[in-house]
Design a protein around this motif. Structure first.
Motif, mmCIF file in Angstrom:
data_model
loop_
_atom_site.group_PDB
_atom_site.id
_atom_site.type_symbol
_atom_site.label_atom_id
_atom_site.label_comp_id
_atom_site.label_asym_id
_atom_site.label_seq_id
_atom_site.Cartn_x
_atom_site.Cartn_y
_atom_site.Cartn_z
ATOM 1 N N SER A 11 0.808 -1.220 0.000
ATOM 2 C CA SER A 11 0.000 0.000 0.000
ATOM 3 C C SER A 11 0.843 1.274 0.000
ATOM 4 C CB SER A 11 -0.941 0.007 1.206
ATOM 5 O OG SER A 11 -0.184 -0.072 2.405
ATOM 6 N N ARG A 12 2.100 1.181 0.373
ATOM 7 C CA ARG A 12 2.957 2.368 0.409
ATOM 8 C C ARG A 12 4.007 2.287 -0.684
ATOM 9 N NH1 ARG A 12 5.046 3.346 6.313
ATOM 10 N NH2 ARG A 12 5.771 5.222 5.268
ATOM 11 N N GLU A 13 4.468 3.459 -1.123
ATOM 12 C CA GLU A 13 5.515 3.506 -2.130
ATOM 13 C C GLU A 13 6.860 3.735 -1.452
ATOM 14 O OE1 GLU A 13 4.157 6.680 -4.576
ATOM 15 O OE2 GLU A 13 4.751 8.219 -3.174
ATOM 16 N N LEU A 14 7.917 3.314 -2.108
ATOM 17 C CA LEU A 14 9.272 3.580 -1.635
ATOM 18 C C LEU A 14 9.704 4.930 -2.198
ATOM 19 C CD1 LEU A 14 10.960 0.145 -2.388
ATOM 20 C CD2 LEU A 14 10.214 0.982 -0.179
ATOM 21 N N VAL A 15 10.354 5.729 -1.377
ATOM 22 C CA VAL A 15 10.879 7.018 -1.831
ATOM 23 C C VAL A 15 12.376 7.010 -1.563
ATOM 24 C CG1 VAL A 15 10.816 9.513 -1.552
ATOM 25 C CG2 VAL A 15 8.714 8.182 -1.310
ATOM 26 N N VAL A 16 13.152 7.251 -2.628
ATOM 27 C CA VAL A 16 14.605 7.242 -2.535
ATOM 28 C C VAL A 16 15.123 8.591 -3.009
ATOM 29 C CG1 VAL A 16 16.721 6.135 -3.358
ATOM 30 C CG2 VAL A 16 14.669 4.759 -2.988
ATOM 31 N N GLU A 17 15.957 9.233 -2.198
ATOM 32 C CA GLU A 17 16.644 10.476 -2.582
ATOM 33 C C GLU A 17 18.013 10.087 -3.100
ATOM 34 O OE1 GLU A 17 16.107 13.809 -2.621
ATOM 35 O OE2 GLU A 17 14.027 13.419 -2.108
ATOM 36 N N THR A 18 18.323 10.456 -4.332
ATOM 37 C CA THR A 18 19.605 10.068 -4.916
ATOM 38 C C THR A 18 20.277 11.245 -5.598
ATOM 39 O OG1 THR A 18 20.706 8.468 -6.358
ATOM 40 C CG2 THR A 18 18.572 9.308 -7.095
ATOM 41 N N ASP A 19 21.585 11.123 -5.748
ATOM 42 C CA ASP A 19 22.361 12.141 -6.457
ATOM 43 C C ASP A 19 22.626 11.721 -7.897
ATOM 44 O OD1 ASP A 19 22.524 13.680 -4.114
ATOM 45 O OD2 ASP A 19 24.287 12.585 -3.435
ATOM 46 N N GLU A 20 22.102 10.563 -8.309
ATOM 47 C CA GLU A 20 22.298 10.067 -9.671
ATOM 48 C C GLU A 20 21.473 10.885 -10.660
ATOM 49 O OE1 GLU A 20 21.978 5.837 -10.170
ATOM 50 O OE2 GLU A 20 22.456 5.516 -8.060
ATOM 51 N N SER A 21 21.887 10.859 -11.909
ATOM 52 C CA SER A 21 21.169 11.608 -12.946
ATOM 53 C C SER A 21 19.922 10.839 -13.385
ATOM 54 C CB SER A 21 22.080 11.843 -14.158
ATOM 55 O OG SER A 21 22.301 10.624 -14.837
ATOM 56 N N VAL A 22 19.014 11.539 -14.038
ATOM 57 C CA VAL A 22 17.787 10.930 -14.548
ATOM 58 C C VAL A 22 18.132 9.824 -15.539
ATOM 59 C CG1 VAL A 22 15.705 11.351 -15.910
ATOM 60 C CG2 VAL A 22 16.418 13.011 -14.191
ATOM 61 N N ASP A 23 19.110 10.068 -16.400
ATOM 62 C CA ASP A 23 19.510 9.071 -17.403
ATOM 63 C C ASP A 23 20.031 7.794 -16.752
ATOM 64 O OD1 ASP A 23 18.791 10.730 -19.507
ATOM 65 O OD2 ASP A 23 20.795 11.606 -19.675
ATOM 66 N N ASP A 24 20.828 7.941 -15.686
ATOM 67 C CA ASP A 24 21.356 6.765 -14.991
ATOM 68 C C ASP A 24 20.239 5.944 -14.360
ATOM 69 O OD1 ASP A 24 23.970 7.344 -15.665
ATOM 70 O OD2 ASP A 24 24.409 8.352 -13.760
ATOM 71 N N VAL A 25 19.279 6.616 -13.744
ATOM 72 C CA VAL A 25 18.166 5.916 -13.102
ATOM 73 C C VAL A 25 17.305 5.225 -14.162
ATOM 74 C CG1 VAL A 25 16.087 6.182 -11.692
ATOM 75 C CG2 VAL A 25 18.159 7.449 -11.104
ATOM 76 N N GLN A 26 17.020 5.899 -15.254
ATOM 77 C CA GLN A 26 16.235 5.285 -16.338
ATOM 78 C C GLN A 26 16.936 4.046 -16.880
ATOM 79 O OE1 GLN A 26 15.645 8.453 -19.174
ATOM 80 N NE2 GLN A 26 13.607 8.890 -18.382
ATOM 81 N N ARG A 27 18.244 4.136 -17.054
ATOM 82 C CA ARG A 27 19.017 3.007 -17.557
ATOM 83 C C ARG A 27 18.935 1.819 -16.595
ATOM 84 N NH1 ARG A 27 23.687 1.572 -16.099
ATOM 85 N NH2 ARG A 27 24.265 3.589 -15.246
ATOM 86 N N ARG A 28 19.048 2.077 -15.298
ATOM 87 C CA ARG A 28 18.978 1.002 -14.301
ATOM 88 C C ARG A 28 17.598 0.338 -14.293
ATOM 89 N NH1 ARG A 28 22.657 1.374 -9.409
ATOM 90 N NH2 ARG A 28 24.298 2.773 -10.075
ATOM 91 N N VAL A 29 16.548 1.153 -14.393
ATOM 92 C CA VAL A 29 15.185 0.608 -14.401
ATOM 93 C C VAL A 29 14.974 -0.241 -15.653
ATOM 94 C CG1 VAL A 29 12.734 1.204 -14.554
ATOM 95 C CG2 VAL A 29 14.219 2.446 -12.977
ATOM 96 N N THR A 30 15.392 0.269 -16.801
ATOM 97 C CA THR A 30 15.239 -0.461 -18.066
ATOM 98 C C THR A 30 16.005 -1.773 -18.043
ATOM 99 O OG1 THR A 30 14.953 1.624 -19.240
ATOM 100 C CG2 THR A 30 15.515 -0.297 -20.565
#
Length: 73
Positions: A11-30
């Motif tokens: 029922s709850r979402e995870l919230v993560v504060e990171t210093d990584e770029s949007v492109d890096d996070v998108q790449r990891r998710v993909t």
């Protein structure tokens, strides 16, 4: 940058504060979704959050920390 992760059957979402770029996070998710692996994100304090890709409902990338109140350590 703030990342919100929805996990199936939770029922709850995870919230993560990171210093990584949007492109890096998108790449990891993909990569995690294409290989049916694990999404691994490191937060701004060095802690690692692991989520099985098969359990991801959504990943919201963006936002910020503007307007925070209180002390940060």
């Amino acid at each position: 940058m703030e990342i919100k992760i929805g996990v199936q059957h939770t029922s709850r979402e995870l919230v993560v504060e990171t210093d990584e770029s949007v492109d890096d996070v998108q790449r990891r998710v993909t990569e995690a979704l294409s290989g049916d692996g694990v999404l691994a994100l490191t937060d701004s304090k060095g802690r690692v959050t692991l989520v099985p890709a098969a359990r991801l409902s959504y990943v919201e990338i963006g936002g910020g920390v503007s307007g925070q109140v209180g002390f940060r350590s």
